[in-house]
Design a protein around this motif. Sequence first.
Motif, short mmCIF file in Angstrom:
data_model
loop_
_atom_site.label_atom_id
_atom_site.label_comp_id
_atom_site.label_asym_id
_atom_site.label_seq_id
_atom_site.Cartn_x
_atom_site.Cartn_y
_atom_site.Cartn_z
N GLY A 83 0.79 -1.22 0.00
CA GLY A 83 0.00 0.00 0.00
C GLY A 83 0.82 1.26 0.00
O GLY A 83 0.28 2.35 -0.25
N GLU A 160 -3.89 -2.91 0.02
CA GLU A 160 -4.31 -1.51 -0.22
C GLU A 160 -3.72 -0.99 -1.53
O GLU A 160 -3.03 0.03 -1.55
CB GLU A 160 -3.88 -0.62 0.96
CG GLU A 160 -4.39 -1.07 2.32
CD GLU A 160 -5.91 -1.01 2.44
OE1 GLU A 160 -6.54 -0.28 1.67
OE2 GLU A 160 -6.45 -1.70 3.31
N SER A 163 -4.35 2.84 -2.97
CA SER A 163 -4.09 4.00 -2.11
C SER A 163 -3.41 5.10 -2.92
O SER A 163 -2.36 4.89 -3.54
CB SER A 163 -3.17 3.58 -0.96
OG SER A 163 -2.82 4.68 -0.17
#
Length: 307
Positions: A83, A160, A163
């Motif tokens: 992420g 993630e 992001s």
Amino acid sequence: MPIIDGHNLVKTFGKVRALDGAELVVERGQVHGFLGPNGAGKSTTIRAILGQLTLDSGRLTVFDLDPRRDAVEIHANLAYVPGDVVLWPNLTGGECLDLLAGFHRRDGRSSENRERRDQLVKAFDLDLTKKARTYSKGNRQKVALVSALSMDVDLYIFDEPTSGLDPIMEQTFQRAIHDRVAEGATALLSSHVLDEVEALCSHVTILREGKTVSSGLLEDLRQSTTTTIVATFEDRQVAQAVVSDVTSRGATAEQVDDESGAHVTIKVGRSSLNDVTARVANQHPLSLVVRPPSLDELFLEHYRVDA
């Protein structure tokens, strides 16, 4: 044989029990959502899958191999996007992609698909001539996504992944995942963006305090939670009678009145859904909407902490 097969996973860091008997099984061809707030154990599980840490106990295999002992063989068929991506600041985006491709080799050759890479660079609107130090967080993320999705591998792990990306680029990512899965790949997606998980994933695993609290087909999990019925009536007394009727049958209901009518919102379990819906419809509402639970609602219901 599942691509990822994890059972009773336990990992402690000092006095913190990051994983407390977690279960995670990802079958071939799935896009599998991995949910839970910070501290639930998702990142620890992913680190164990990547062979970055040793579990205290439990059984975990990837491609039926041990993540620690067989890390080189596993990583030859795996692509990972964190992420928060860090790149080499003095290299251009193109040089970063070339270097990353060089790390990912099979039989001495890069597993990167150059034609797919060129298509992804265009789709993500990525300028490869700029130095990495000039990239925003979103552009650094694009480099990692292009690098991973260019690889001909069987397993993609995303932690993630969007992001820093805008909604248009999130859609580009989703289309790329659909394309790779259509070609036979598997993906594990850890994300706080529930809409993204709902759009992509056929299966979901939810962690709570290091334990798996729910896992399975997204549609099956929806059936185990409540459906929302929203009805609007012209007559407020009719609405009150509906509220009384459905609550006597185990549903929950609330009524809000305004100038446009009496609005009744009902939460009902799967077993009573048809009966309750028919009873509401028989009262001739001005409007009637039956909405299955969203992933947000499913997540909150399975993750609710008792007071």
